[in-house]
Structures are given as C-alpha cells and as structure tokens.
Design a protein around this motif. Structure first.
Motif, PDB file in Angstrom:
ATOM      1  N   GLU A  11       0.910  -1.258   0.134  1.00  0.00           N
ATOM      2  CA  GLU A  11       0.103   0.089  -0.116  1.00  0.00           C
ATOM      3  C   GLU A  11       1.016   1.306   0.015  1.00  0.00           C
ATOM      4  N   ILE A  14       0.440   3.907   2.815  1.00  0.00           N
ATOM      5  CA  ILE A  14       1.137   3.335   4.218  1.00  0.00           C
ATOM      6  C   ILE A  14       2.588   3.791   4.021  1.00  0.00           C
ATOM      7  N   ASP A  54       5.115  -6.081   5.884  1.00  0.00           N
ATOM      8  CA  ASP A  54       3.733  -6.524   5.730  1.00  0.00           C
ATOM      9  C   ASP A  54       3.858  -7.774   5.599  1.00  0.00           C
ATOM     10  N   ALA A  82      -2.730  -6.710   8.344  1.00  0.00           N
ATOM     11  CA  ALA A  82      -4.269  -6.793   8.579  1.00  0.00           C
ATOM     12  C   ALA A  82      -4.622  -8.205   9.402  1.00  0.00           C
ATOM     13  N   THR A  84      -5.177 -10.519  12.161  1.00  0.00           N
ATOM     14  CA  THR A  84      -5.250 -10.313  13.591  1.00  0.00           C
ATOM     15  C   THR A  84      -5.469 -11.628  14.460  1.00  0.00           C
ATOM     16  N   THR A 102      -0.975  -4.723  14.417  1.00  0.00           N
ATOM     17  CA  THR A 102      -2.018  -5.052  13.581  1.00  0.00           C
ATOM     18  C   THR A 102      -2.829  -3.805  12.791  1.00  0.00           C
ATOM     19  N   LYS A 103      -3.132  -3.731  11.772  1.00  0.00           N
ATOM     20  CA  LYS A 103      -3.893  -2.896  11.163  1.00  0.00           C
ATOM     21  C   LYS A 103      -5.358  -2.872  11.337  1.00  0.00           C
ATOM     22  N   PRO A 104      -6.063  -1.843  11.473  1.00  0.00           N
ATOM     23  CA  PRO A 104      -5.443  -0.302  11.559  1.00  0.00           C
ATOM     24  C   PRO A 104      -4.629  -0.043  12.674  1.00  0.00           C
ATOM     25  N   PHE A 105      -3.635   0.767  12.694  1.00  0.00           N
ATOM     26  CA  PHE A 105      -2.815   1.120  13.578  1.00  0.00           C
ATOM     27  C   PHE A 105      -2.689   2.469  13.845  1.00  0.00           C
ATOM     28  N   ASN A 106      -2.303   2.913  15.050  1.00  0.00           N
ATOM     29  CA  ASN A 106      -1.747   4.164  15.374  1.00  0.00           C
ATOM     30  C   ASN A 106      -0.419   4.427  14.721  1.00  0.00           C
TER      31      ASN A 106
END
Length: 236
Positions: A11, A14, A54, A82, A84, A102-106
């Motif tokens: 992506e 990202i 990833d 992604a 999880t 894991t995505k979504p992430f901060n």
C-alpha cells in the motif's frame, strides 16, 4: 540519524505516511519496497538496522519472506499487517519476527516501537564496543554476550535479536519474577502497552533451545498469576 530502515508494504499510502513520519522523527535513511522480491533484493545489498514488514504482499507471502531474510540478517523485524488472528501472530513471531502490530494502527505507536527497537539495539552495540568477551555459563548452555551467541550442549543455537536480548536479561536477573509486560518494557524498550503474546512466544522459542523438556520447563519457569523467572540449572 544513521539507522537504516526498510519499509515493506504493497500500500503506497502506508509507505508514504510511515516514511514522512519517520523523517519527522529524524530518520532519513529509509528505503521502501512494495513487493517481496524488491525487499529481498534490498536486504541482500544493504545492511539495514530494522525492517517493517507487511504479510499480504503481491508476490511473496510476508512470512515466507521473513524466513528468507533471516538467512541473511538477524536485525529486528516488525510485522505490520491486517492479519489479526492469534495463529497469524504465532506464525509471525515463531519464524523470526520481533514484534507484531495489526492494522488499522496508530502511526505514533508504530514510530514509538521502531524508535524503541533501534534505541535498544544501539545500546547493546555500544555496550559491546571495547568489551572483553563476557560469558554467562550455566553448564548445559552458555551465553556469549559480546558475540551474540548461545551454545547449548556444545552446539551453536541461532537466536533472533530479541530472543537473545530476552535470554540475557533473564540470565542476568536469576530467580526474580517478571510479568510479561515488565519483560516487554525491558527488552523491547517500550513503555507503551506491550503485547504479552509477543513475550510468551519468545519464551516458548527459548525453551525449545535450552530446556531438556520444553513442555515441562525447569529453567524458564512460569509462576502462575505472577510472571516468569529464570532458574539457573545445576551444573554437573
């Protein structure tokens, strides 16, 4: 900063976001790859200090790529994916990953974990400079700190960077109980809420290397409800 970081994700958004964020943190030597083959080529030609990887890549599965990278380097690998599920996390850490987000992430959390990993690694490197070989000898196994080497019953057992750091920390604090969170903060270098599964999986991998019976450990012991402690094996 001189640390070389490789970001691997298919992506583009990202990659751009993380690269900009790390630039703001002072990291300027950042390479990016959007496929497994591109990443592998970079790893073969550049001595990176950390890799963010990833799992869902268009050509090579990230887990398979991690195994190929581990044949080349033992630098920290941080999975960013992604996927999880617990089995995915077990797989990622079991094949040589050092952390798993894991995505979504901060984004700030990712930057903090990268910073902590690199800081810890650089501290370890500087502590070995000019240092005579320090060996922790426990009979059935010895830990050669400055060489980053684990010898079990006379055989060299490969450890990832975080496995080795965790083992050294526990060996240097025998018979003391640490929670999984405390171990994460000490070894992964982050005061953020760590992932206890990361510690649990690394403990399990170390048991397979140093325990006579990993299913009934007598060295890396789990004290139910309290945490883990290292019980030095009897020599002789």
């Amino acid at each position: 900063m001189d640390d070389k970081i490789l970001l691997v994700d298919d992506e583009k958004g990202i990659l751009t976001m993380l690269e900009n964020l790390l630039n703001q943190e002072g990291y300027t030597q950042i390479a990016t790859a959007s496929s497994g083959n591109e990443a592998l080529h970079l790893v073969e030609n550049v001595a990176f200090d950390l890799i963010v990887l990833d799992v869902m890549l268009p050509d090579i599965d990230g887990f398979e790529l991690c195994q190929q990278i581990r044949k080349i380097t033992s630098v920290p690998i941080l999975f960013l994916t992604a996927l999880t599920g617990d089995l995915d996390k077990l797989m990622g850490l079991g094949i040589g990953g050092d952390d798993y987000i894991t995505k979504p992430f901060n984004p700030l959390e990712v930057a903090a974990r990268i910073r902590a990993q690199l800081r810890r690694q650089n501290l370890n490197k500087s502590s070995y400079v000019g240092q005579e070989e320090e060996i922790l000898d426990f009979g059935v196994f010895t830990v050669h700190k400055s060489a980053g080497q684990l010898i079990v019953n006379g055989f060299d057992r490969h450890c990832t960077a975080k496995e080795f750091e965790l083992l050294v920390f526990l060996c240097e604090h025998p018979n003391r109980i640490f929670t999984a969170q405390q171990l994460y903060e000490q070894v992964w270098g982050s005061a953020l809420q760590g992932d206890e599964k990361t510690v649990v999986i690394h403990i399990s991998k170390l048991r397979k290397k140093i325990e006579k019976d990993p299913a009934n450990p007598g060295i890396l012991v789990n004290i139910r409800g309290l945490g883990y402690k290292f019980v030095p094996p009897c020599k002789g």
